[in-house]
Design an enzyme around this catalytic site. Structure first.
Site, PDB file in Angstrom:
ATOM      1  N   LEU A  92      -3.101   0.263   1.324  1.00  9.67           N
ATOM      2  CA  LEU A  92      -2.247   0.096   0.150  1.00  9.67           C
ATOM      3  C   LEU A  92      -2.526  -1.292  -0.429  1.00  9.67           C
ATOM      4  CD1 LEU A  92       1.214   1.420   1.446  1.00  9.67           C
ATOM      5  CD2 LEU A  92      -0.396   2.634  -0.033  1.00  9.67           C
ATOM      6  N   ASP A  93      -2.383  -1.436  -1.744  1.00  9.98           N
ATOM      7  CA  ASP A  93      -2.534  -2.751  -2.364  1.00  9.98           C
ATOM      8  C   ASP A  93      -1.508  -3.716  -1.773  1.00  9.98           C
ATOM      9  OD1 ASP A  93      -4.456  -1.636  -3.969  1.00  9.98           O
ATOM     10  OD2 ASP A  93      -3.151  -1.411  -5.719  1.00  9.98           O
ATOM     11  N   LYS A  94      -1.839  -4.983  -1.806  1.00  2.00           N
ATOM     12  CA  LYS A  94      -0.958  -6.018  -1.239  1.00  2.00           C
ATOM     13  C   LYS A  94       0.479  -5.902  -1.751  1.00  2.00           C
ATOM     14  CE  LYS A  94      -0.974 -10.127  -3.009  1.00  2.00           C
ATOM     15  NZ  LYS A  94      -1.399 -11.470  -3.452  1.00  2.00           N
ATOM     16  N   THR A  96       1.986  -3.320  -3.129  1.00  2.00           N
ATOM     17  CA  THR A  96       2.581  -1.984  -3.027  1.00  2.00           C
ATOM     18  C   THR A  96       3.293  -1.849  -1.687  1.00  2.00           C
ATOM     19  OG1 THR A  96       0.806  -1.050  -4.385  1.00  2.00           O
ATOM     20  CG2 THR A  96       2.100   0.491  -3.086  1.00  2.00           C
ATOM     21  N   ARG A 192      -2.386   2.433 -10.997  1.00  2.00           N
ATOM     22  CA  ARG A 192      -2.186   1.317 -11.920  1.00  2.00           C
ATOM     23  C   ARG A 192      -3.070   1.454 -13.158  1.00  2.00           C
ATOM     24  NH1 ARG A 192      -2.827  -3.564  -7.676  1.00  2.00           N
ATOM     25  NH2 ARG A 192      -2.442  -4.841  -9.539  1.00  2.00           N
TER      26      ARG A 192
END
Length: 241
Positions: A92-94, A96, A192
């Site tokens: 997961l993105d930082k 998120t 995104r």
């Protein structure tokens, strides 16, 4: 005027290095706006707010799989260091939050799970707060090209890989919409970029043109694979909209 990291180090009585790290993690804001660059010149009387990183929580664990509730502001690889007997199944993105999965390296289940992701047999559902009013559900089917340098950045491009995102409005909050987002593919920054492409960027997504907020308003709510299903409840930031 003075650089942001120097002002922060004085305010918090910490080293310049620690101040830079807090800014890089996206934890520092000024008057409700996230500080993106440590070298940004700001007035010397600036008063910063610092978000606290929550502790990750174990949702479920058995011999096959470990499901963790990831807080925002933590990189997936940092989380992996906390569970050293397991390996990341996906990322997961930082910024998120939500469900992230770990497995035992090279176990039979690990191979099955990797194939499930590869064959698009994993159900992935997110919550996203976006700018503007989305009145009906739709599918976004646009190829995404990711350019990786110091930081990965993605864009819609005919030269990119196929990407599918399904969105469904859950409720309207002022001039924003809370969406249920289901992704079939898993391209870098897919949700995104797709939401930006239809002119509804995610609140807090400064990287892709979203309005300022203390965090990226994107949450990995539910994931299902190989007979397992895990849910991470809405964070307080979503409940209090």
């Amino acid at each position: 005027m003075e650089k942001a990291y120097k002002l922060l180090s004085l305010q918090e009585k910490i080293s310049n290095k620690k101040a830079k790290t807090l800014i890089d993690k996206g934890l520092v804001s000024l008057k409700g706006k996230k500080i993106m660059l440590g070298r940004m010149e700001l007035p010397k009387d600036s008063i910063f707010q610092i978000s606290q990183v929550q502790k990750p929580k174990v949702i479920f664990e058995d011999k096959n799989i470990l499901a963790v509730d990831k807080p925002p502001f933590i990189e997936s690889y940092e989380l992996a260091q906390m569970f050293k007997d397991r390996v990341l199944l996906h990322r997961l993105d930082k910024d998120t939050s939500g469900v992230i999965l770990f497995v035992k390296d090279r176990s039979p289940f690990h191979l099955q799970a990797k194939n499930a992701f590869k064959n698009q047999e994993v159900y992935k559902e997110y919550l996203a707060l976006v700018e503007g009013i989305v009145s009906q559900e739709c599918e976004i089917n646009k190829p995404i090209l990711t350019i990786k340098t110091t930081h990965a950045k993605s864009k819609i491009s005919k030269a990119g890989l196929q990407a599918q995102t399904y969105i469904k409005p859950l409720r309207i909050i002022g001039k924003k919409t809370l969406l249920e987002v289901v992704i079939k593919t898993g391209r870098t920054h897919q949700i995104r970029v797709h939401l930006k492409s239809i002119f509804h960027p995610i609140v807090g997504d400064n990287f892709y043109g979203g309005m300022d907020a203390k965090r990226l308003m994107l949450h990995a709510h539910k994931i299902s694979l190989l007979g397992y299903e895990f849910v991470s409840q809405e964070p307080m930031e979503f409940q209090n909209l």
